[in-house]
Design a protein around this motif. Structure first.
Motif, short mmCIF file in Angstrom:
data_model
loop_
_atom_site.label_atom_id
_atom_site.label_comp_id
_atom_site.label_asym_id
_atom_site.label_seq_id
_atom_site.Cartn_x
_atom_site.Cartn_y
_atom_site.Cartn_z
N GLU A 90 5.62 2.82 -6.17
CA GLU A 90 6.24 3.57 -7.27
C GLU A 90 6.92 4.83 -6.76
O GLU A 90 8.03 5.16 -7.20
N ALA A 91 6.27 5.53 -5.83
CA ALA A 91 6.86 6.76 -5.28
C ALA A 91 8.15 6.45 -4.52
O ALA A 91 9.14 7.16 -4.66
N LEU A 92 8.13 5.39 -3.74
CA LEU A 92 9.33 5.00 -2.99
C LEU A 92 10.48 4.65 -3.93
O LEU A 92 11.62 5.10 -3.74
N ARG A 93 10.18 3.87 -4.95
CA ARG A 93 11.22 3.49 -5.92
C ARG A 93 11.73 4.70 -6.69
O ARG A 93 12.93 4.81 -6.94
N GLU A 94 10.82 5.59 -7.06
CA GLU A 94 11.22 6.81 -7.77
C GLU A 94 12.18 7.65 -6.92
O GLU A 94 13.08 8.31 -7.46
N GLN A 95 12.00 7.61 -5.62
CA GLN A 95 12.85 8.37 -4.71
C GLN A 95 14.11 7.61 -4.31
O GLN A 95 14.88 8.06 -3.47
N GLY A 96 14.32 6.42 -4.89
CA GLY A 96 15.54 5.66 -4.64
C GLY A 96 15.55 4.86 -3.36
O GLY A 96 16.62 4.47 -2.87
N ILE A 97 14.38 4.57 -2.83
CA ILE A 97 14.28 3.79 -1.59
C ILE A 97 14.51 2.32 -1.91
O ILE A 97 13.99 1.79 -2.89
N GLY A 98 15.26 1.63 -1.04
CA GLY A 98 15.63 0.24 -1.26
C GLY A 98 14.48 -0.74 -1.11
O GLY A 98 13.47 -0.45 -0.48
N THR A 99 14.67 -1.91 -1.67
CA THR A 99 13.65 -2.96 -1.68
C THR A 99 13.22 -3.38 -0.28
O THR A 99 12.03 -3.59 -0.03
N VAL A 100 14.15 -3.49 0.63
CA VAL A 100 13.83 -3.90 2.01
C VAL A 100 12.90 -2.87 2.65
O VAL A 100 11.88 -3.22 3.25
N GLU A 101 13.23 -1.60 2.50
CA GLU A 101 12.43 -0.54 3.09
C GLU A 101 11.06 -0.45 2.42
O GLU A 101 10.05 -0.25 3.09
N VAL A 102 11.01 -0.63 1.11
CA VAL A 102 9.72 -0.64 0.41
C VAL A 102 8.83 -1.74 0.98
O VAL A 102 7.66 -1.52 1.27
N GLY A 103 9.39 -2.92 1.18
CA GLY A 103 8.63 -4.03 1.74
C GLY A 103 8.12 -3.72 3.14
O GLY A 103 6.98 -4.05 3.49
N GLU A 104 8.94 -3.07 3.95
CA GLU A 104 8.51 -2.71 5.30
C GLU A 104 7.35 -1.73 5.26
O GLU A 104 6.39 -1.84 6.04
N ILE A 105 7.40 -0.78 4.34
CA ILE A 105 6.33 0.22 4.24
C ILE A 105 5.05 -0.42 3.72
O ILE A 105 3.96 -0.13 4.21
N VAL A 106 5.16 -1.30 2.75
CA VAL A 106 3.98 -2.01 2.25
C VAL A 106 3.34 -2.79 3.40
O VAL A 106 2.11 -2.76 3.57
N ASN A 107 4.15 -3.45 4.21
CA ASN A 107 3.61 -4.17 5.37
C ASN A 107 2.91 -3.23 6.34
O ASN A 107 1.86 -3.57 6.90
N LEU A 108 3.47 -2.04 6.56
CA LEU A 108 2.84 -1.06 7.43
C LEU A 108 1.49 -0.62 6.87
O LEU A 108 0.53 -0.44 7.63
N LEU A 109 1.41 -0.44 5.56
CA LEU A 109 0.14 -0.04 4.95
C LEU A 109 -0.93 -1.10 5.15
O LEU A 109 -2.07 -0.79 5.51
N TYR A 110 -0.57 -2.35 4.91
CA TYR A 110 -1.54 -3.43 5.11
C TYR A 110 -1.90 -3.59 6.58
O TYR A 110 -3.06 -3.84 6.91
N ALA A 111 -0.94 -3.42 7.48
CA ALA A 111 -1.21 -3.53 8.91
C ALA A 111 -2.17 -2.43 9.37
O ALA A 111 -3.07 -2.67 10.18
N ALA A 112 -1.98 -1.21 8.85
CA ALA A 112 -2.86 -0.10 9.21
C ALA A 112 -4.27 -0.38 8.72
O ALA A 112 -5.25 -0.10 9.41
N ARG A 113 -4.41 -0.96 7.55
CA ARG A 113 -5.73 -1.29 7.00
C ARG A 113 -6.41 -2.34 7.85
O ARG A 113 -7.60 -2.25 8.12
N GLU A 114 -5.66 -3.34 8.29
CA GLU A 114 -6.25 -4.39 9.12
C GLU A 114 -6.74 -3.87 10.46
O GLU A 114 -7.65 -4.42 11.06
N ALA A 115 -6.14 -2.78 10.94
CA ALA A 115 -6.52 -2.21 12.22
C ALA A 115 -7.78 -1.36 12.13
O ALA A 115 -8.37 -1.01 13.14
N GLU A 116 -8.19 -1.01 10.92
CA GLU A 116 -9.36 -0.16 10.72
C GLU A 116 -10.64 -0.99 10.77
O GLU A 116 -10.68 -2.14 10.35
N PRO A 117 -11.73 -0.40 11.26
CA PRO A 117 -13.02 -1.09 11.22
C PRO A 117 -13.48 -1.23 9.77
O PRO A 117 -13.13 -0.40 8.94
N PRO A 118 -14.24 -2.27 9.45
CA PRO A 118 -14.72 -2.43 8.07
C PRO A 118 -15.64 -1.28 7.69
O PRO A 118 -16.32 -0.69 8.53
#
Length: 119
Positions: A90-118
């Motif tokens: 929502e923050a990215l879209r509110e700031q006018g960030i494009g769909t491709v970039e939003v998708g890349e950032i969402v992937n980065l968030l999930y990738a960072a979570r996967e790298a964390e210990p449970p």
């Protein structure tokens, strides 16, 4: 030549605006508010700008932004991570960030979570 994500987002000012918006959303989100209660939000925003900037190919502003270091606060439960992703989207879209970039950032968030210990 491919432009880095940091530049495609709009650089320092755009990254700061996204982080500012996202942290405000997190602090107001019932799923995340307990994690932000009593925290120094301006300090969290400054750290967030540094870490986010480094993750998207921008300059590292503090030692905490070193890509070799874990993200501060990224040890979220699955439900909390969903809330973070929703707020960030929502923050990215509110700031006018494009769909491709939003998708890349969402992937980065999930990738960072996967790298964390449970938890």
């Amino acid at each position: 030549m491919k432009t880095c994500l940091y530049d495609r987002l709009g650089g320092a000012a755009a990254v700061a605006a996204v982080v500012d918006d996202a942290v405000d959303r997190h602090a107001a989100n019932p799923a995340l508010a307990p994690l932000f209660c009593g925290k120094d939000l301006p300090q969290l925003k400054a750290l967030g700008v540094s870490v986010f900037s480094a993750r998207v190919g921008g300059p590292c502003c503090t030692e905490a932004a070193d890509p070799a270091l874990p993200d501060a606060g990224m040890c979220f439960s699955p439900a909390e991570l969903q809330a973070v992703v929703g707020d960030m989207t929502e923050a990215l879209r509110e700031q006018g960030i494009g769909t491709v970039e939003v998708g890349e950032i969402v992937n980065l968030l999930y990738a960072a979570r996967e790298a964390e210990p449970p938890r």
